[in-house]
Every structure is written in structure tokens, then in C-alpha cells.
Design a protein around this motif. Sequence first.
Motif, PDB file in Angstrom:
ATOM      1  N   TYR A  91      -0.985  65.624  33.147  1.00 49.44           N
ATOM      2  CA  TYR A  91      -2.413  65.944  33.238  1.00 49.44           C
ATOM      3  C   TYR A  91      -2.609  66.870  34.428  1.00 49.44           C
ATOM      4  CZ  TYR A  91      -7.382  65.588  33.959  1.00 49.44           C
ATOM      5  OH  TYR A  91      -8.693  65.900  34.124  1.00 49.44           O
ATOM      6  N   ASP A  92      -3.219  68.024  34.188  1.00 54.13           N
ATOM      7  CA  ASP A  92      -3.473  69.011  35.236  1.00 54.13           C
ATOM      8  C   ASP A  92      -4.862  68.753  35.821  1.00 54.13           C
ATOM      9  OD1 ASP A  92      -3.910  71.185  36.873  1.00 54.13           O
ATOM     10  OD2 ASP A  92      -3.420  72.679  35.349  1.00 54.13           O
ATOM     11  N   ARG A  93      -4.931  68.143  37.000  1.00 54.97           N
ATOM     12  CA  ARG A  93      -6.209  67.785  37.611  1.00 54.97           C
ATOM     13  C   ARG A  93      -7.021  69.017  37.987  1.00 54.97           C
ATOM     14  NH1 ARG A  93      -5.702  62.189  40.328  1.00 54.97           N
ATOM     15  NH2 ARG A  93      -3.815  61.460  39.366  1.00 54.97           N
ATOM     16  N   THR A  94      -6.349  70.113  38.313  1.00 52.54           N
ATOM     17  CA  THR A  94      -7.066  71.323  38.717  1.00 52.54           C
ATOM     18  C   THR A  94      -7.869  71.923  37.586  1.00 52.54           C
ATOM     19  OG1 THR A  94      -5.335  71.786  40.330  1.00 52.54           O
ATOM     20  CG2 THR A  94      -6.808  73.586  39.771  1.00 52.54           C
ATOM     21  N   SER A  95      -7.210  72.107  36.425  1.00 51.67           N
ATOM     22  CA  SER A  95      -7.910  72.683  35.271  1.00 51.67           C
ATOM     23  C   SER A  95      -8.532  71.617  34.392  1.00 51.67           C
ATOM     24  CB  SER A  95      -6.951  73.533  34.439  1.00 51.67           C
ATOM     25  OG  SER A  95      -6.011  72.694  33.780  1.00 51.67           O
ATOM     26  N   ARG A  96      -8.243  70.340  34.697  1.00 45.64           N
ATOM     27  CA  ARG A  96      -8.701  69.200  33.890  1.00 45.64           C
ATOM     28  C   ARG A  96      -8.217  69.297  32.459  1.00 45.64           C
ATOM     29  NH1 ARG A  96     -13.698  66.267  35.947  1.00 45.64           N
ATOM     30  NH2 ARG A  96     -13.419  65.449  33.871  1.00 45.64           N
TER      31      ARG A  96
END
Length: 96
Positions: A87-92
Amino acid sequence: MVGGRGPLAPQAIGVNADGPSSLVNLCGTPPDTMGAVGPTQFIVTVNCNIVSYSKATGAADGVLATTPNVFFNSVRSSSTTDPHVRYDRTSRAGSS
């Protein structure tokens, strides 16, 4: 003790998800399990199954229920093995 403070509170137990059935798409063992949690879903891959679950209910939500070979068909050149889920927290956004 953490940083001079008392112990941290334990994580609360929430909704459970059973995970994909090994009878849906039969394939080898051991179960190479990988998953990631986003804002509303939990995505899990176990050998030949990739399935999405609702975080609110723990039930398969029908958004994603396929095999790694089908999911990666447009970018793969051979059979897909041991996919990873992040899961990419930056791009959600999720990625595999």
C-alpha cells in the motif's frame, strides 16, 4: 517502557477475514501469503488467488477476485509466482 513512558496500549481486535479459499483456484503449497491494508480494503494473495475484502465487514467485496496470471496478464511474459502486495501511503494507492 518506550521513551521513558509506560507500555503502549495493545492493538484492538477488529473485523476478521477468512482469506481466499484454496478450493477456488487450486495450486501448490506452501501458501505464499501476502497482503496489505488500505483505507477501505484489505487485499490478499495466497498462491493462485488475489481477493479484496471490505475492512468494514471482513467479507470479500467482489472488487478483486482473480488469479495472479490474469491480474498481471498485460505485463507478464511467463507464469506469475509469489506476487507481493503493498500500500502506497503517499499516493493512497495499492500496488502489486
